[in-house]
Design an enzyme around this catalytic site. Structure first.
Site, PDB file in Angstrom:
ATOM      1  N   TYR A 175       0.816  -1.217   0.000  1.00 45.27           N
ATOM      2  CA  TYR A 175       0.000   0.000   0.000  1.00 45.27           C
ATOM      3  C   TYR A 175       0.851   1.269   0.000  1.00 45.27           C
ATOM      4  CZ  TYR A 175      -4.541  -2.212   0.809  1.00 45.27           C
ATOM      5  OH  TYR A 175      -5.699  -2.924   0.690  1.00 45.27           O
TER       6      TYR A 175
ATOM      7  N   LYS B 214       3.599 -15.432   3.366  1.00 44.35           N
ATOM      8  CA  LYS B 214       3.893 -16.229   2.165  1.00 44.35           C
ATOM      9  C   LYS B 214       5.401 -16.468   2.154  1.00 44.35           C
ATOM     10  CE  LYS B 214       2.685 -18.218  -1.730  1.00 44.35           C
ATOM     11  NZ  LYS B 214       1.898 -19.479  -1.763  1.00 44.35           N
TER      12      LYS B 214
ATOM     13  N   ASP C  90     -12.020  -9.489   4.319  1.00 43.31           N
ATOM     14  CA  ASP C  90     -13.255  -9.582   3.511  1.00 43.31           C
ATOM     15  C   ASP C  90     -13.681 -11.040   3.398  1.00 43.31           C
ATOM     16  OD1 ASP C  90     -13.303  -6.807   2.976  1.00 43.31           O
ATOM     17  OD2 ASP C  90     -13.872  -7.141   0.873  1.00 43.31           O
TER      18      ASP C  90
ATOM     19  N   ASP D 201      -6.109  -7.229   4.102  1.00 42.98           N
ATOM     20  CA  ASP D 201      -7.250  -6.633   3.392  1.00 42.98           C
ATOM     21  C   ASP D 201      -8.111  -7.742   2.799  1.00 42.98           C
ATOM     22  OD1 ASP D 201      -8.842  -4.630   2.104  1.00 42.98           O
ATOM     23  OD2 ASP D 201      -7.801  -5.122   0.239  1.00 42.98           O
TER      24      ASP D 201
ATOM     25  N   ASP E 109      -2.191 -18.909   1.409  1.00 39.27           N
ATOM     26  CA  ASP E 109      -3.114 -19.670   0.555  1.00 39.27           C
ATOM     27  C   ASP E 109      -3.834 -20.753   1.355  1.00 39.27           C
ATOM     28  OD1 ASP E 109      -0.623 -20.877   0.783  1.00 39.27           O
ATOM     29  OD2 ASP E 109      -0.490 -21.519  -1.309  1.00 39.27           O
TER      30      ASP E 109
HETATM   31  C1  IPM Z   1     -10.427  -1.661   3.767  1.00 37.94           C
HETATM   32  C2  IPM Z   1     -10.648  -1.096   2.386  1.00 37.94           C
HETATM   33  C3  IPM Z   1      -9.525  -0.116   2.065  1.00 37.94           C
HETATM   34  C4  IPM Z   1      -8.225  -0.893   2.106  1.00 37.94           C
HETATM   35  C5  IPM Z   1      -9.683   0.625   0.739  1.00 37.94           C
HETATM   36  C6  IPM Z   1     -10.980   1.415   0.685  1.00 37.94           C
HETATM   37  C7  IPM Z   1      -8.521   1.527   0.433  1.00 37.94           C
HETATM   38  O1  IPM Z   1     -10.737  -2.120   1.452  1.00 37.94           O
HETATM   39  O2  IPM Z   1     -10.416  -0.882   4.726  1.00 37.94           O
HETATM   40  O3  IPM Z   1     -10.284  -2.886   3.883  1.00 37.94           O
HETATM   41  O4  IPM Z   1      -7.845  -1.534   1.116  1.00 37.94           O
HETATM   42  O5  IPM Z   1      -7.568  -0.869   3.148  1.00 37.94           O
HETATM   43 MG    MG Z   2     -10.743  -4.075   2.309  1.00 37.28          MG
END
Ligand code: IPM
Ligand code: MG
Length: 362
Positions: free
Chosen positions: A145, A195, A255, A251, A227
Site C-alpha cells: 500500500y 507467504k 473480507d 485486506d 493460501d
Molecule cells: C479496507 C478497504 C480499504 C483498504 C480501501 C478502501 C482503500 O478495502 O479498509 O479494507 O484496502 O484498506
Molecule cells: Mg478491504
C-alpha cells in the site's frame, strides 16, 4: 455531592462517501446514547474526506481534516470512494490511506464473531461457523500500500506497472506486539499469516515473529501460509483466535472472513497504535448502489463505536452494552436487506437504541 465531571469526548467524524454519512449518523446516535447514560458529554466536529473532499478542494484529505483528526480523542470514519471518482487522480481512497498513516494507525483490529443465533446469516453450514471468534490484526501503514517505487510507466503496448512490498523489522515488531498482547487477553493463540515460501518480506516477518515469541512464552504462536490459511479459515474457523498479517493479505482475508458472518455489514474495525488517536470504521465500503436509500446496514458502524468505548475510553461496560444491544437486534431479526431483513437503516438504529435503553438507562 461530587463536583467532579468527566471531560467531554472530542470526536471527529469523517463520514465520507456513499453510505458513509448514513451509517456514521446511526453510529453517532448510539454512541451519544451510551455516553449520556454514563454522564459523558460528546463534542463532535465533522470534516470532509474522500470523494466529497476531492469535489470540494481537489484533495481527498485536506490539511484541516487531518489536523482536526490528529487533535481528536477518537475519529469515526464512514466510507470513501465510488464509481464517480474511479478515474480521478488522486483517488478518494488515497485520502483514507494518508489518514491512516497520518494518525500512525499501523495496527488494524478487525474482530469476526458469529453471534449466537446468527449462524443462519452465513452461507456456510451453522455447525461450521457456530462459535467463531477471531480477531484479525492487519498491518495498516506498510507493505504494497505504501512501498516505493510504484506506478505505471511507458506507453501502450509496452507499459509496465510496479508495486513494492517492503517491511522493516520495526514495522513488523510493533504490529506483532499488538497481536501478542491481544492474544494474552483472549485464548492465548496467535496465528501469523505470510507467504514465506515465496516472499522475502514474509521470511523476515516470520523471523521477527519467532524472536518475539520467546518474549511471550504464554502465547502459542503458529505460522500459516496465506493460501492454505484462506481455505482453513472457512473450513474450520473455530480453531483460530488472533490472526496477524501484513497489509494486503489482511485486506483480502478480512473480507473473506466476513463470509463466516454472512455480511460485511456488521463488521467493525479499529486502527491505531501510533501517537495519534484511534480511528474507527466499519469494514464495509461506500456501497454506492444503495447510497442515499436508507438501506445501509448500520451495525458495522455501531459496533465500531463499541470498540471506541473499549479502546479509547476504557469503558468495557458501555462497549459490552452496545454489543449486547446489537446482538439482541440481530436475534430479533430487526435487520436491513443485506441480512434478509426488511428494515431501514434508521429503523435498525432505533431498535439498537431501544435495546441499549434497557441495558443502560439514561
Ligand atoms: C479496507 C478497504 C480499504 C483498504 C480501501 C478502501 C482503500 O478495502 O479498509 O479494507 O484496502 O484498506
Ligand atoms: Mg478491504
Amino acid at each position: 455531592m461530587s463536583t467532579a465531571t468527566t471531560p467531554p469526548l472530542h470526536l471527529v467524524t469523517v463520514p465520507g462517501d456513499g453510505v458513509g454519512p448514513e451509517v456514521t449518523a446511526a453510529a453517532l446516535a448510539v454512541l451519544r446514547a451510551a455516553l449520556s447514560s454514563a454522564g459523558i458529554r460528546m463534542e463532535v466536529s465533522e470534516h470532509p474526506i474522500g470523494g466529497l473532499a476531492l469535489d470540494q478542494s481537489g484533495d481527498p484529505l485536506p490539511e484541516p481534516t487531518l489536523a482536526a483528526c490528529r487533535r481528536a480523542d477518537a475519529v469515526l470514519l464512514g466510507a470513501v470512494g465510488g464509481p464517480r471518482w474511479d478515474r480521478r487522480k488522486p483517488r478518494p481512497e488515497a485520502g483514507l490511506l494518508r489518514l491512516r498513516s497520518g494518525l500512525g494507525a499501523f495496527a488494524n483490529v478487525r474482530p469476526v464473531r458469529v453471534m449466537a443465533g446468527a449462524e443462519m446469516h452465513s452461507p456456510l453450514r451453522p455447525e461450521i461457523v457456530r462459535g467463531t471468534d477471531i480477531v484479525f490484526v492487519r498491518e495498516l501503514t506498510g507493505g504494497a500500500y505504501f512501498g516505493k517505487p510504484r506506478g505505471v510507466e511507458g506507453r501502450p503496448p509496452d507499459r509496465r506497472g510496479v508495486d513494492t512490498i517492503e517491511y522493516s523489522e520495526s514495522e513488523i515488531r510493533r504490529v506483532a506486539e499488538v497481536a501478542f498482547t491481544l492474544a494474552r487477553s483472549r485464548r492465548h493463540k496467535l496465528t501469523s499469516v505470510d507467504k514465506a515460501n515465496v516472499l522475502a518480506t514474509s521470511v523476515l516477518w516470520r523471523e521477527v515473529l519467532d524472536e518475539l515469541a520467546e518474549a511471550h512464552p504464554d502465547i502459542e504462536l503458529e505460522h500459516a501460509l496465506v493460501d492454505s490459511f484462506s481455505l482453513r479459515v472457512l473450513l474450520d474457523p473455530r480453531r483460530f483466535d488472533v490472526v496477524v498479517t501484513e497489509n494486503l493479505m489482511g485486506d483480502i482475508l478480512t473480507d473473506e472472513a466476513a463470509a463466516l458472518v454472512g455480511t460485511l455489514g456488521t463488521l467493525p474495525s479499529a486502527s491505531g497504535g501510533g501517537d495519534g488517536p484511534w480511528l474507527y470504521e466499519p469494514v464495509h465500503g461506500s456501497a454506492p448502489d444503495i447510497a442515499g436509500k436508507g438501506l445501509a446496514n448500520p451495525l458495522g458502524a455501531i459496533a465500531s463505536t463499541a470498540m471506541l468505548l473499549r479502546l479509547s475510553l476504557g469503558r468495557e461496560d458501555l462497549a459490552k452494552a452496545v454489543e449486547q444491544a446489537i446482538g439482541a437486534v440481530v436475534q430479533a431479526g430487526s435487520l436491513t436487506p443485506d441480512m434478509n431483513g426488511a428494515l431501514s437503516t434508521q429503523a435498525v438504529t432505533e431498535a439498537v437504541l431501544a435495546q441499549l435503553g434497557e441495558l443502560v438507562p439514561a
